[in-house]
Write an enzyme that holds these catalytic residues in place. Structure first.
Site, PDB file in Angstrom:
ATOM      1  N   LYS A 571      77.806 -17.174  23.396  1.00  0.00           N
ATOM      2  CA  LYS A 571      77.702 -17.928  24.654  1.00  0.00           C
ATOM      3  C   LYS A 571      76.523 -18.894  24.691  1.00  0.00           C
ATOM      4  CE  LYS A 571      79.377 -13.732  26.904  1.00  0.00           C
ATOM      5  NZ  LYS A 571      79.231 -12.905  25.675  1.00  0.00           N
ATOM      6  N   VAL A 601      83.983 -15.922  27.815  1.00  0.00           N
ATOM      7  CA  VAL A 601      84.055 -15.442  29.200  1.00  0.00           C
ATOM      8  C   VAL A 601      85.328 -14.612  29.356  1.00  0.00           C
ATOM      9  CG1 VAL A 601      84.119 -16.065  31.650  1.00  0.00           C
ATOM     10  CG2 VAL A 601      82.892 -17.526  30.027  1.00  0.00           C
ATOM     11  N   LYS A 674      77.883 -16.867  31.235  1.00  0.00           N
ATOM     12  CA  LYS A 674      79.307 -16.994  31.561  1.00  0.00           C
ATOM     13  C   LYS A 674      79.517 -17.871  32.804  1.00  0.00           C
ATOM     14  CE  LYS A 674      80.570 -12.512  29.572  1.00  0.00           C
ATOM     15  NZ  LYS A 674      80.953 -11.110  29.845  1.00  0.00           N
ATOM     16  N   GLY A 789      84.851  -4.785  25.569  1.00  0.00           N
ATOM     17  CA  GLY A 789      85.478  -4.027  24.502  1.00  0.00           C
ATOM     18  C   GLY A 789      85.718  -4.893  23.293  1.00  0.00           C
TER      19      GLY A 789
END
Length: 808
Positions: A571, A601, A674, A789
């Protein structure tokens, strides 16, 4: 010449003869200019339809049969008057008719023999007629316009390939532009004027050349050449039905294509473009929205052929030197002299053992090359041989692409090949053939090179949680992806912060984690990138960045410069300062590479795509809110006071739900990034330091080692326990929320929400994004689903790889 006008938004539009072939074409051009031009734009025109050919026939007939010459002239006269009758009314029409009557009377008085200057003046009439007629039609359509003869300001001298003298032309065009401010100026193409006042024709594609020269002199921002084709195709679309339009073409590739006498471009057309900052576009006047080709000044590493071209009118000049000469020296002198005279051969063969040099030329240029060789008194026997054809594969890196070289040679092995040359620039493979029908060969080579399976090289940066999950997913999905896209995908490199493993033959995805320590070498931060940039045998190269590395994010511009695509879960670049963010965007745009970052994101959620699609569809996004971190979503869903917050953090870390250092999640920086990325995808202007961020990490824990952090993590629980108790007294829950409000204020931090609130009722690890826009004003668009995850993030990377491959 160092002078230039102040930078302006002025553009230049050039229309060829096929764009002005009949009244309907003229009307179409007016509509194009209404839609695509401004009041100060310049317009360069060729002679309408076949007017120049008819004028040539008239001059040739003067020496043979006066009656035939008169018939040609009458046909031309009728054609011009018919155009006026069909397009103009009132005084505009009457004025042009009177001028034409006088001009055709003067042409009828022409007598043989004609000097070269006389012939040039006669042939220039076609452009004058087009200029006057189009300017009058624009005025009749309520667009201010004036016709302008280019001979008033373009200066050049007679020659095989006349060159415009830009230093002498500059002050003259400056006067013309000042005189006709706020008017569209319709200028004659194809011709200039000598110091003696004689007309100088600029040769084949002279109107295109004069357009780019005028564009450079006037410092226009862009030149658009409108013709009967949309741009440059992978082959002549009239011959190869499945030829593809190339939306972007490197300037050096375009120059090589032009040097090989491809009809869509001429080398002199590109010279002024190369020497200025002018952008060049090719478009179709018959279907303006059918696509275009943009000529770009980029030198990203090329990976093979893009275009197959041919020519049927080729001749050979054969130079045989005496055995006493230093062959390599005289060869270099001959080639350098021809290049200086702008008479570089299409291809050449040096037969050192026979002291022979063979030079290939088109019929149009060969006379000038012979004269140049004779004038420089070359000590060699010179022979001219006719009856040859040419076929070539053009593209940066083609001579190093083993698949394209092999395919090219294979398809030509049964043909009467005289020689095959690899150009010194590496931009083309050229085969000279004894006279052959080139159309079947063009189709065969095009099919062999461009319908063969493409090879895509993939490099993975980061082999931790997400990287290892992606390796497993890639192994499962690779065969389906290859079948769906009709191309192969090979993992060629795995890079971590200290070491990397590179193998251009491909790395087995299953063996990476087992063999990496044995195969990897030290990573100095740049060698791996240079190796990928110079990788041969692959059509495309893609880097996957699944790290959180700032150092790697700072290399994104270099990745683009090496001609490599990028898919990022990192990011840092997307949420960096606007200056760096736009620098990265521009770097990929300039090299025609792609930067995809949907995984930054929402893990596998299509949030970036959705926001971008809304904006590009005409919606206006005014506010964003939600829970953007799957990690913090999980932590606060579980945090009800029964288990200390620090123990929940430890549990999430062990399950791979956090970054390697969970403080990257807890300090709010991940959510802030994000929010910045989404805001920018929305078209909103935001800087990362303008976001108010509530960190959950006490200052005394920020600089500790990871082990020390976990040892003292009970501080996290102490700070949050009081917040939780207060929320529970009010029958509320705590959530870590991101908000970008309508007034532009951005915030990420803990909020106490009612248990019925949409942001409170999520499954553990879920993200939720609420988008308020012009279309979704009263009822925000909501996207929710797993946001953390390794598997879902790896899936987002694979999704972007699938999307990226659709662009190849």
């Amino acid at each position: 010449m160092t002078q230039s006008f102040a930078a302006s938004s002025r553009q230049l539009h050039k229309f060829g003869g096929s764009s002005l072939a009949d009244p309907e074409c003229y009307k179409r051009v007016v509509n194009i200019l209404k839609d695509y031009s401004g009041n100060d734009d310049l317009i360069v025109v060729s002679a309408a339809g076949k007017t120049t050919n008819k004028l040539i026939a008239f001059t040739e007939a003067l020496s043979k049969d006066g009656r035939v010459a008169h018939e040609h002239l009458q046909a031309l006269r009728q054609f011009q008057f018919d155009l006026i009758d069909a397009l103009l009314t009132g005084s505009e029409a009457e004025t042009l008719r009177q001028i034409l009557v006088e001009e055709f009377a003067a042409l009828g008085d022409c007598l043989y023999p004609l000097s070269e200057a006389d012939k040039a003046a006669i042939l220039g009439h076609g452009e004058v007629w087009s200029s006057r007629l189009l300017a009058a039609l624009l005025r009749q359509s309520e667009l201010q316009a004036v016709a302008q003869d280019a001979r008033a300001f373009l200066r050049a001298e007679m020659g095989t390939q006349p060159e415009v003298d830009r230093a002498r032309s500059y002050p003259l065009i400056k006067e013309v532009l000042a005189q006709h401010a706020h008017h569209r100026i319709v200028i004659t193409g194809f011709m200039a004027q000598s110091d003696e006042g004689e007309t100088v024709l600029l040769g084949r594609n002279g109107s295109d050349y004069s357009a780019t020269v005028i564009g450079a002199l006037a410092d226009v921002s862009a030149v658009t050449i409108w013709s009967d084709v949309a741009g440059v195709y992978s082959a002549d679309p009239r011959v190869v039905s499945d030829a593809c339009l190339l939306p972007l073409l490197r300037l050096d590739e375009a120059s090589e294509l032009a040097r090989l006498a491809a009809p869509v471009l001429h080398s002199r057309t590109l010279q002024p473009v190369a020497q200025s900052v002018t952008e060049l576009n090719l478009r179709c006047s018959h279907e303006p929205e059918s696509g275009s080709t943009k000529i770009e000044r980029v030198l990203a590493s090329g990976r093979g052929a893009k275009i197959i071209t041919s020519h049927d009118d080729v001749l050979l000049i054969e130079l045989s030197f005496a055995t006493g000469h230093d062959f390599q020296r005289v060869k270099a002198e001959v080639l350098q002299g021809l290049k200086r005279a702008q008479l570089e051969p299409l291809a050449y063969e040096a037969q050192a053992d026979q002291f022979r040099l063979r030079l290939a030329y088109t019929g149009e240029i060969v006379g000038g090359a012979l004269s140049q060789l004779q004038d420089t008194a070359i000590e060699a026997e010179i022979k001219l041989k006719e009856g040859y054809s040419l076929i070539a594969a053009v593209g940066a890196g083609v001579t190093k692409n083993a698949n394209h070289c092999f395919g090219f040679y294979q398809k030509l092995k049964q043909s009467p090949v005289e020689f095959i040359a690899e150009t010194d620039s590496g931009l083309s493979l050229v085969a000279l053939l004894r006279k052959s029908e080139t159309a079947p060969l063009l189709k065969a080579v095009h099919t062999q090179l461009f319908q063969a399976q493409k090879r895509v090289a993939v490099a993975l940066c980061g082999k931790g949680n997400i990287g290892s999950s992606w390796l497993s997913l890639f192994k499962q999905q690779k065969l389906d992806l290859e079948r769906r896209r009709g191309m192969s995908f090979d993992l060629v490199a795995v890079i971590d912060s200290q070491t990397y493993w590179f193998d251009e033959k491909g790395i087995d995805e299953q063996s990476v984690l087992e063999r990496f320590e044995d195969e990897a070498v030290e990573n100095d931060g740049s060698v791996w990138l240079h190796q990928l940039g110079s990788l041969q045998g692959y059509d495309e190269v893609v880097v996957l960045d699944v790290t959180a590395s700032k150092a790697l994010a700072m290399q994104y511009v270099d990745i683009a410069a090496h001609g490599i695509h990028l898919i990022s879960a990192n990011k840092v670049a997307g949420s960096a300062s606007s200056d760096y963010y736009h620098l990265v965007q521009d770097a990929f745009a300039k090299t025609s590479r792609h930067w995809l970052y949907n995984a930054t994101v929402g893990a596998g959620l299509p949030i970036n795509h959705t926001v971008r699609d809304l904006r590009e569809s005409g919606d206006e996004i005014v506010a964003l809110s939600g829970i953007f971190s799957g990690t913090l979503s999980w932590l606060f869903q579980q945090f009800d006071g029964t288990i200390p917050f620090s123990e929940l953090v430890d549990l999430a870390w062990q399950q791979g739900l956090t970054e390697p250092d969970p403080r990257s999640d807890l300090d709010g920086s991940d959510v802030m990034r994000k929010l910045v990325i989404l805001a920018r995808e929305s078209g909103l202007d935001i800087e990362p330091d303008s976001v108010v961020v509530e960190s959950l990490v006490p200052e005394e824990l920020t600089s500790l080692s990871l082990d020390e952090f976990f040892n003292q993590a009970s501080l996290l629980s102490e700070l949050l326990a009081e917040r939780l108790e207060k929320a529970q007294r009010e029958d509320k829950v705590l959530r870590y929320v991101a908000r970008l409000d309508k007034d532009g204020k951005a915030y990420v931090g803990i909020e106490a929400l009612s248990k019925e609130h949409a942001l409170a009722n999520l499954l553990p690890c879920d993200n939720i994004f609420a988008i308020e826009s012009k279309w979704y004003k009263d009822n925000p668009l909501v996207i929710r689903g797993p946001g953390a995850g390794r598997e879902v993030t790896a899936g987002a990377i694979q999704s972007d790889l699938n999307l990226l491959s659709s662009f190849f």
